[in-house]
Write a protein that holds these residues in place. Structure first.
Motif, PDB file in Angstrom:
ATOM      1  N   PRO A 274       7.852   4.014 -12.941  1.00  0.00           N
ATOM      2  CA  PRO A 274       7.547   2.828 -13.381  1.00  0.00           C
ATOM      3  C   PRO A 274       9.112   1.784 -12.639  1.00  0.00           C
ATOM      4  N   LEU A 275       9.828   2.569 -12.068  1.00  0.00           N
ATOM      5  CA  LEU A 275      11.015   1.728 -11.330  1.00  0.00           C
ATOM      6  C   LEU A 275      10.607   1.370 -10.041  1.00  0.00           C
ATOM      7  N   PRO A 276      11.256   0.332  -9.392  1.00  0.00           N
ATOM      8  CA  PRO A 276      11.019   0.191  -8.219  1.00  0.00           C
ATOM      9  C   PRO A 276      11.480   1.007  -7.115  1.00  0.00           C
ATOM     10  N   VAL A 277      10.812   1.268  -6.153  1.00  0.00           N
ATOM     11  CA  VAL A 277      11.352   2.081  -4.836  1.00  0.00           C
ATOM     12  C   VAL A 277      10.978   1.338  -3.503  1.00  0.00           C
ATOM     13  N   PHE A 278      12.100   1.326  -2.691  1.00  0.00           N
ATOM     14  CA  PHE A 278      12.145   0.659  -1.668  1.00  0.00           C
ATOM     15  C   PHE A 278      11.798   1.352  -0.254  1.00  0.00           C
ATOM     16  N   PRO A 279      10.694   1.146   0.589  1.00  0.00           N
ATOM     17  CA  PRO A 279      10.189   1.976   1.406  1.00  0.00           C
ATOM     18  C   PRO A 279      11.375   1.693   2.753  1.00  0.00           C
TER      19      PRO A 279
ATOM     20  N   GLU B 181       0.904  -1.207   0.032  1.00  0.00           N
ATOM     21  CA  GLU B 181      -0.143   0.102   0.092  1.00  0.00           C
ATOM     22  C   GLU B 181       1.009   1.168   0.004  1.00  0.00           C
ATOM     23  N   LEU B 182       1.885   1.163   0.794  1.00  0.00           N
ATOM     24  CA  LEU B 182       2.860   2.423   0.790  1.00  0.00           C
ATOM     25  C   LEU B 182       3.376   2.583  -0.518  1.00  0.00           C
ATOM     26  N   ILE B 183       3.919   1.694  -1.218  1.00  0.00           N
ATOM     27  CA  ILE B 183       4.375   1.699  -2.549  1.00  0.00           C
ATOM     28  C   ILE B 183       3.393   2.253  -3.542  1.00  0.00           C
ATOM     29  N   ALA B 184       2.185   1.861  -3.382  1.00  0.00           N
ATOM     30  CA  ALA B 184       1.009   2.212  -4.277  1.00  0.00           C
ATOM     31  C   ALA B 184       0.846   3.443  -4.112  1.00  0.00           C
ATOM     32  N   ILE B 185       0.849   4.031  -3.050  1.00  0.00           N
ATOM     33  CA  ILE B 185       0.486   5.389  -2.878  1.00  0.00           C
ATOM     34  C   ILE B 185       1.507   6.592  -3.091  1.00  0.00           C
ATOM     35  N   ASP B 186       2.807   6.021  -3.066  1.00  0.00           N
ATOM     36  CA  ASP B 186       3.974   6.887  -3.337  1.00  0.00           C
ATOM     37  C   ASP B 186       4.010   6.896  -4.816  1.00  0.00           C
ATOM     38  N   ARG B 187       3.471   5.706  -5.419  1.00  0.00           N
ATOM     39  CA  ARG B 187       3.688   5.668  -6.987  1.00  0.00           C
ATOM     40  C   ARG B 187       2.572   6.752  -7.680  1.00  0.00           C
TER      41      ARG B 187
ATOM     42  N   LEU C  63      14.881  -1.595   5.716  1.00  0.00           N
ATOM     43  CA  LEU C  63      13.595  -1.384   4.783  1.00  0.00           C
ATOM     44  C   LEU C  63      12.545  -1.823   5.661  1.00  0.00           C
ATOM     45  N   GLU C  64      11.336  -1.387   5.184  1.00  0.00           N
ATOM     46  CA  GLU C  64      10.153  -2.022   5.933  1.00  0.00           C
ATOM     47  C   GLU C  64       9.795  -3.256   5.867  1.00  0.00           C
TER      48      GLU C  64
END
Ligand SMILES: *Cc1c(COP(=O)(O)O)cnc(C)c1O
Length: 435
Positions: free
Chosen positions: A33-38, A14-20, A49-50
């Motif tokens: 489109p690139l990966p991000v790591f919370p 969910e964090l990643i989806a909101i960030d995106r 990392l989370e």
């Protein structure tokens, strides 16, 4: 709206989806489109990392956290300062943290630099430097001297004046051509740090000065190490000759030590390799030990005292958060920390280990060149890397690196231990071997 907690299933997704959906990242597309790591937290050389994975940071959060994350001395300085005030305006007011930090910067930089202008980021420190140079000549009745001479492959920040001095190709100048001032670009230095100096390397710089010095306010470049423009280490004699030529042609010299400053290159400031003092110097990045954003532009009394005679009478710049007390207090603690141990030996040990452990990369088919200076190493590839695949490969190996273009590079925190640095160099070798 329900807020998720780490215990919820799907919290990280969910964090990643909101960030995106909502958040821009540096030099990123939207949606990204690139990966991000919370990240949950960071301590010492490690980023947690989370999902609980722990990564050794091989890039010091872009050259900044030289003493690692969550350092007790920096935290203590911040806590003490927060109890007093985290901010107060700088127009008409002053305070101990800014005064002490200014004194410290003057003490450790080349002697002629005696005046300090604080700002919030490296790009702004460069804008300030360029404005100082232009206002200097304006005050002396030479308003036509308002262009800059720089060298190709440079990087000075993302704001407009700073960008005008960045490499025109890497910086995609044509996109912004209507708004960018056209500067003079000398060929990038070719003689490397450890090679024998040849005077031909400075020819292009010298010729541009010769022809255009009546238009040029200052030369601006990164001494010895070109950083974001390609991690290139060039000969200190270039810097020394450039300084000499600038003096001969009545052109100021601005050195951008934002990435090289505070020991990274093996000297406290890279200009020490050339034993010269610029008219104006920019520092940032590692100044606060990566704790928060702070930068400074230093200059000589000769430059700053000229403004009094000019039309404005004052220097025309004043950021809202100028001299932020919290950032100044933490930065002072960081510089005192740096002075408290033998950082030269640490950097020398990191340099020796990087050199020994990355040497093997030269034999890899994908590798074109390996370069090391101080606590900086670059493995240059024959082809640009695909970030979407390479970034997760480092994360899988427990290492945080941020390749760009054709470069896998590292500039680890100075506190990194040999076995941690080996983890970084093995990851670089393995990833390069798989390309
Ligand atoms: C990072 C950098 C800048 C810009 O600093 P920001 O804090 O990102 O604005 C300027 N010059 C050099 C040499 C840098 O490495």
């Amino acid at each position: 709206m329900k807020t998720t907690t780490p215990e919820d299933i799907g919290y990280i997704e969910e964090l990643i989806a909101i960030d995106r959906q909502y958040v821009w990242h540096p030099y990123a597309a939207m949606p990204n489109p690139l990966p991000v790591f919370p990240v949950r937290s960071a301590k010492g050389v490690r980023i947690e990392l989370e999902d609980g994975q722990s990564l050794i940071d091989g890039v010091s959060s872009w050259w900044t956290c030289i003493h690692g994350y969550n350092h007790p001395q920096l935290n203590a300085a911040a806590h003490t300062q927060i109890e007093r005030m985290s901010h107060v305006m700088f127009g008409g007011l002053t305070h101990r943290p800014a005064i002490d930090l200014a004194q410290k910067l003057i003490e450790i930089t080349p002697t002629d630099l005696q005046h300090v202008f604080f700002s919030d980021s490296g790009s702004v420190a460069v804008e300030v430097a360029m404005k100082m140079a232009v206002q200097y000549w304006h005050s002396r009745g030479q308003a036509n001297k308002n262009r800059f001479l720089t060298i190709r492959n440079g990087y000075h920040g993302d704001t407009f004046a700073a960008m005008s001095a960045c490499d025109p190709v890497n910086g995609m100048h044509h996109l912004f051509s209507g708004m960018l001032t056209q500067q003079y670009f000398a060929d990038a230095p070719q003689i490397r740090f450890h090679e024998d100096w040849q005077e031909a390397d400075i020819t292009s710089f010298a010729a541009l000065l010769e022809e255009n010095s009546d238009r040029i306010a200052a030369a601006i470049f990164e001494p010895v190490v070109q950083n974001a423009g390609g991690v290139r280490f060039y000969h200190p004699e270039y810097v020394r000759r450039a300084s000499e030529l600038c003096k001969q042609h009545n052109v100021l010299l601005i050195l951008d030590e934002i990435a090289t400053g505070f020991g990274r290159s093996g000297k406290l400031f890279a200009c020490e390799y050339a034993a010269i003092c610029p008219d104006i110097m920019c520092v940032g990045k590692a100044l606060s030990g990566g704790f928060m954003s702070l930068a400074a532009t230093l200059t000589t009394p000769h430059i700053s005292e000229t403004f009094a005679a000019g039309e404005a009478g004052v220097f025309m710049h004043g950021p809202t958060f100028m001299g932020n007390p919290l950032a100044c207090a933490v930065s002072l603690a960081n510089l005192e920390l740096l002075e408290s141990y033998d950082w030269q030996s640490k950097i020398a040990a990191i340099e020796a280990q990087l050199t020994a452990e990355l040497e093997g990369c030269r034999e890899l088919e994908a590798v074109k060149d390996v370069r090391v200076l101080g606590a900086i190493a670059a493995v240059e590839l024959r082809r640009p890397v695909d970030m979407a695949t390479v970034q997760p490969q480092f994360v899988d190996r427990g290492v945080w690196l941020r390749p760009f273009g054709r470069l896998l590079y590292t500039m680890p925190p100075y506190i990194i231990r040999p076995e941690e640095l080996s983890a970084v160099t093995s990851a670089i070798y393995e990833v390069a071997a798989g390309l």
